[in-house]
Design a protein around this motif. Structure first.
Motif, PDB file in Angstrom:
ATOM      1  N   ASN A  28     -67.757  94.409 145.275  1.00 46.46           N
ATOM      2  CA  ASN A  28     -69.097  94.046 145.724  1.00 46.46           C
ATOM      3  C   ASN A  28     -69.519  92.843 144.896  1.00 46.46           C
ATOM      4  O   ASN A  28     -69.952  93.008 143.754  1.00 46.46           O
ATOM      5  N   PRO A  29     -69.393  91.635 145.412  1.00 45.28           N
ATOM      6  CA  PRO A  29     -69.649  90.447 144.581  1.00 45.28           C
ATOM      7  C   PRO A  29     -71.099  90.304 144.148  1.00 45.28           C
ATOM      8  O   PRO A  29     -71.404  89.465 143.297  1.00 45.28           O
ATOM      9  N   ALA A  30     -71.993  91.123 144.701  1.00 40.17           N
ATOM     10  CA  ALA A  30     -73.402  91.043 144.337  1.00 40.17           C
ATOM     11  C   ALA A  30     -73.815  92.091 143.316  1.00 40.17           C
ATOM     12  O   ALA A  30     -74.981  92.120 142.906  1.00 40.17           O
ATOM     13  N   ASP A  31     -72.870  92.954 142.880  1.00 40.51           N
ATOM     14  CA  ASP A  31     -73.253  94.061 142.003  1.00 40.51           C
ATOM     15  C   ASP A  31     -72.098  94.390 141.061  1.00 40.51           C
ATOM     16  O   ASP A  31     -71.085  94.957 141.481  1.00 40.51           O
ATOM     17  N   ILE A  32     -72.251  94.033 139.786  1.00 44.93           N
ATOM     18  CA  ILE A  32     -71.187  94.257 138.815  1.00 44.93           C
ATOM     19  C   ILE A  32     -70.877  95.741 138.643  1.00 44.93           C
ATOM     20  O   ILE A  32     -69.714  96.156 138.654  1.00 44.93           O
ATOM     21  N   MET A  33     -71.903  96.562 138.488  1.00 45.81           N
ATOM     22  CA  MET A  33     -71.681  97.974 138.211  1.00 45.81           C
ATOM     23  C   MET A  33     -71.018  98.668 139.393  1.00 45.81           C
ATOM     24  O   MET A  33     -70.106  99.494 139.227  1.00 45.81           O
ATOM     25  N   ASP A  34     -71.471  98.345 140.608  1.00 44.37           N
ATOM     26  CA  ASP A  34     -70.854  98.935 141.795  1.00 44.37           C
ATOM     27  C   ASP A  34     -69.402  98.499 141.915  1.00 44.37           C
ATOM     28  O   ASP A  34     -68.526  99.308 142.254  1.00 44.37           O
ATOM     29  N   SER A  35     -69.124  97.239 141.648  1.00 47.88           N
ATOM     30  CA  SER A  35     -67.753  96.757 141.715  1.00 47.88           C
ATOM     31  C   SER A  35     -66.860  97.499 140.721  1.00 47.88           C
ATOM     32  O   SER A  35     -65.733  97.882 141.051  1.00 47.88           O
ATOM     33  N   MET A  36     -67.349  97.699 139.504  1.00 47.29           N
ATOM     34  CA  MET A  36     -66.536  98.404 138.519  1.00 47.29           C
ATOM     35  C   MET A  36     -66.269  99.846 138.956  1.00 47.29           C
ATOM     36  O   MET A  36     -65.167 100.367 138.762  1.00 47.29           O
ATOM     37  N   GLU A  37     -67.256 100.483 139.573  1.00 46.85           N
ATOM     38  CA  GLU A  37     -67.033 101.835 140.083  1.00 46.85           C
ATOM     39  C   GLU A  37     -65.986 101.829 141.194  1.00 46.85           C
ATOM     40  O   GLU A  37     -65.128 102.722 141.260  1.00 46.85           O
ATOM     41  N   ARG A  38     -66.037 100.837 142.051  1.00 48.08           N
ATOM     42  CA  ARG A  38     -65.044 100.719 143.125  1.00 48.08           C
ATOM     43  C   ARG A  38     -63.636 100.523 142.550  1.00 48.08           C
ATOM     44  O   ARG A  38     -62.666 101.125 143.021  1.00 48.08           O
ATOM     45  N   ILE A  39     -63.539  99.659 141.549  1.00 44.02           N
ATOM     46  CA  ILE A  39     -62.234  99.385 140.951  1.00 44.02           C
ATOM     47  C   ILE A  39     -61.693 100.640 140.284  1.00 44.02           C
ATOM     48  O   ILE A  39     -60.529 101.028 140.501  1.00 44.02           O
ATOM     49  N   THR A  40     -62.499 101.308 139.483  1.00 50.20           N
ATOM     50  CA  THR A  40     -62.044 102.529 138.821  1.00 50.20           C
ATOM     51  C   THR A  40     -61.638 103.576 139.838  1.00 50.20           C
ATOM     52  O   THR A  40     -60.593 104.250 139.678  1.00 50.20           O
ATOM     53  N   GLY A  41     -62.416 103.756 140.898  1.00 44.06           N
ATOM     54  CA  GLY A  41     -62.086 104.741 141.918  1.00 44.06           C
ATOM     55  C   GLY A  41     -60.751 104.450 142.588  1.00 44.06           C
ATOM     56  O   GLY A  41     -59.944 105.368 142.837  1.00 44.06           O
ATOM     57  N   PHE A  42     -60.496 103.181 142.883  1.00 43.53           N
ATOM     58  CA  PHE A  42     -59.227 102.776 143.489  1.00 43.53           C
ATOM     59  C   PHE A  42     -58.062 103.118 142.565  1.00 43.53           C
ATOM     60  O   PHE A  42     -57.066 103.724 142.976  1.00 43.53           O
ATOM     61  N   TYR A  43     -58.206 102.764 141.285  1.00 40.52           N
ATOM     62  CA  TYR A  43     -57.109 102.970 140.343  1.00 40.52           C
ATOM     63  C   TYR A  43     -56.911 104.446 140.018  1.00 40.52           C
ATOM     64  O   TYR A  43     -55.787 104.871 139.710  1.00 40.52           O
ATOM     65  N   ARG A  44     -57.957 105.232 140.081  1.00 39.19           N
ATOM     66  CA  ARG A  44     -57.780 106.668 139.873  1.00 39.19           C
ATOM     67  C   ARG A  44     -56.836 107.246 140.927  1.00 39.19           C
ATOM     68  O   ARG A  44     -55.978 108.072 140.626  1.00 39.19           O
ATOM     69  N   ARG A  45     -57.010 106.804 142.161  1.00 41.32           N
ATOM     70  CA  ARG A  45     -56.130 107.282 143.231  1.00 41.32           C
ATOM     71  C   ARG A  45     -54.690 106.831 142.990  1.00 41.32           C
ATOM     72  O   ARG A  45     -53.742 107.578 143.240  1.00 41.32           O
ATOM     73  N   VAL A  46     -54.533 105.613 142.501  1.00 44.11           N
ATOM     74  CA  VAL A  46     -53.193 105.103 142.203  1.00 44.11           C
ATOM     75  C   VAL A  46     -52.547 105.924 141.090  1.00 44.11           C
ATOM     76  O   VAL A  46     -51.391 106.361 141.205  1.00 44.11           O
ATOM     77  N   ILE A  47     -53.293 106.155 140.012  1.00 38.31           N
ATOM     78  CA  ILE A  47     -52.759 106.918 138.876  1.00 38.31           C
ATOM     79  C   ILE A  47     -52.458 108.352 139.283  1.00 38.31           C
ATOM     80  O   ILE A  47     -51.417 108.922 138.912  1.00 38.31           O
ATOM     81  N   GLU A  48     -53.355 108.965 140.048  1.00 39.38           N
ATOM     82  CA  GLU A  48     -53.141 110.346 140.480  1.00 39.38           C
ATOM     83  C   GLU A  48     -51.901 110.486 141.349  1.00 39.38           C
ATOM     84  O   GLU A  48     -51.278 111.554 141.383  1.00 39.38           O
ATOM     85  N   ALA A  49     -51.524 109.409 142.041  1.00 41.63           N
ATOM     86  CA  ALA A  49     -50.314 109.427 142.854  1.00 41.63           C
ATOM     87  C   ALA A  49     -49.057 109.197 142.029  1.00 41.63           C
ATOM     88  O   ALA A  49     -47.941 109.212 142.576  1.00 41.63           O
ATOM     89  N   GLY A  50     -49.229 108.993 140.709  1.00 41.41           N
ATOM     90  CA  GLY A  50     -48.075 108.770 139.839  1.00 41.41           C
ATOM     91  C   GLY A  50     -47.526 107.363 139.902  1.00 41.41           C
ATOM     92  O   GLY A  50     -46.367 107.121 139.542  1.00 41.41           O
ATOM     93  N   VAL A  51     -48.360 106.408 140.326  1.00 40.71           N
ATOM     94  CA  VAL A  51     -47.936 105.014 140.482  1.00 40.71           C
ATOM     95  C   VAL A  51     -48.454 104.195 139.314  1.00 40.71           C
ATOM     96  O   VAL A  51     -49.619 104.300 138.927  1.00 40.71           O
TER      97      VAL A  51
END
Length: 321
Positions: free
Chosen positions: A98-121
């Motif tokens: 979300n280029p208009a919201d730093i905090m929302d973007s960081m939440e999006r990034i963390t959420g994406f990577y959590r799924r990646v890590i949980e998949a063992g990737v």
């Protein structure tokens, strides 16, 4: 051995200027794709630079890095490693910021990577500015602090900008230490240089035990000696590798927002990564490639080449889930 379905498209089969560009011409696998469970390493774009405080542009980095990475072939010409055969790899696409919201973007990034890590990737990231690393670390280090080997001309350890703004590309590792994501005594920062506002960042590093190797020491000691120390500091525990392209001298990598003269050349830029062999890498990134400052694509090609070197080390030494 890697499954054949995860092999990159060969330039002998389809010219490298043709087809839809993915990282290193690998297949694209989305987070909802059942093939995600078969992957060991995922290449991810974070097209976001809202933490930039001066010359913006790294939001365009992942797209140019993908395009220039079509120049990458299957085998490392120096080490002989064939990473796509050593581990299943794929392009997992971009995190939608979300280029208009730093905090929302960081939440999006963390959420994406959590799924990646949980998949063992294991994630290998193309940024984005260096603030991108903080939300990635929130996912990678969810189970406990990790070590870090950090290539950069800046420490990114400042406390705040413009009267106390805590989240910029100059603050991610200060926040990461405070949040317990990094074990500061297992952090080594290499290549630090340039003019400074003050010594706040270096004072903080000294206070928590972060090892900072300035560029003068790097050039005096040489790559092999410096990297031997970095490996010793990282030890045998989980370690993240963060590579800011401005670690490299702007004569070789002008396409970045905060260049600093006096850095390594392009050969040394690759050589330091080869000396990561044996480090337990649980994630890595290449950040701050800014296409508006290098329309030639040479900086992005160097960045893609660094990503390939990281991939070779990760594929050879990938810790098992």
């Amino acid at each position: 051995m890697s499954d054949s379905q995860f092999q990159p498209v060969s330039g002998f089969d389809l010219p490298r200027f043709a087809g839809i560009p993915t990282f290193m011409r690998l297949p694209h696998v989305g987070l909802d794709d059942p093939r995600l469970a078969d992957l060991r390493i995922g290449l991810i774009g974070v097209p976001w630079d809202s933490g930039t405080t001066n010359r913006a542009g790294p939001r365009h980095g992942p797209r140019q890095l993908r395009d220039l990475s079509t120049m990458i072939r299957a085998q490392n010409g120096i080490t002989g490693v064939r990473p796509f055969e050593a581990a299943n790899c794929a392009d997992l696409g971009d995190v939608p910021p979300n280029p208009a919201d730093i905090m929302d973007s960081m939440e999006r990034i963390t959420g994406f990577y959590r799924r990646v890590i949980e998949a063992g990737v294991l994630p290998l990231t193309a940024g984005g500015d260096h603030l991108s690393t903080l939300p990635i670390l929130r996912a990678v280090a969810a189970s406990g602090p990790v070590g870090m080997i950090h290539f950069d001309s800046h420490t990114d350890l400042f406390d705040g900008y413009f009267g106390g703004t805590k989240y910029t590309h100059g603050t991610p590792f200060r926040r990461a230490v405070e949040e317990g994501l990094l074990d500061p005594k297992r952090v080594c920062m290499i290549g630090i240089r340039g003019t400074t506002y003050d010594s706040e960042d270096r004072d903080f590093a000294d206070s928590v035990g972060i090892r900072v190797i300035p560029i003068e020491e790097f050039h005096t000691r040489g790559v092999a000696d410096v990297m031997a120390e970095a490996r010793e500091i990282a030890g045998t525990g989980d370690t993240y590798v963060s590579y800011d392209i401005d670690f490299v001298d702007p004569a070789f990598a002008p396409g970045t927002g905060t260049p600093e003269i006096g850095g390594p050349n392009s050969f040394q830029a690759l050589e330091v990564v080869r000396h990561l062999d044996g480090v337990r890498i649980v994630g890595a990134d290449v950040v701050e490639v800014s296409p508006p400052f290098d329309a030639s694509g040479n900086t992005a090609f160097l960045g893609a080449s660094i990503m390939f070197e990281l991939l070779c080390v990760m594929a050879s030494d990938a810790p098992q889930a």
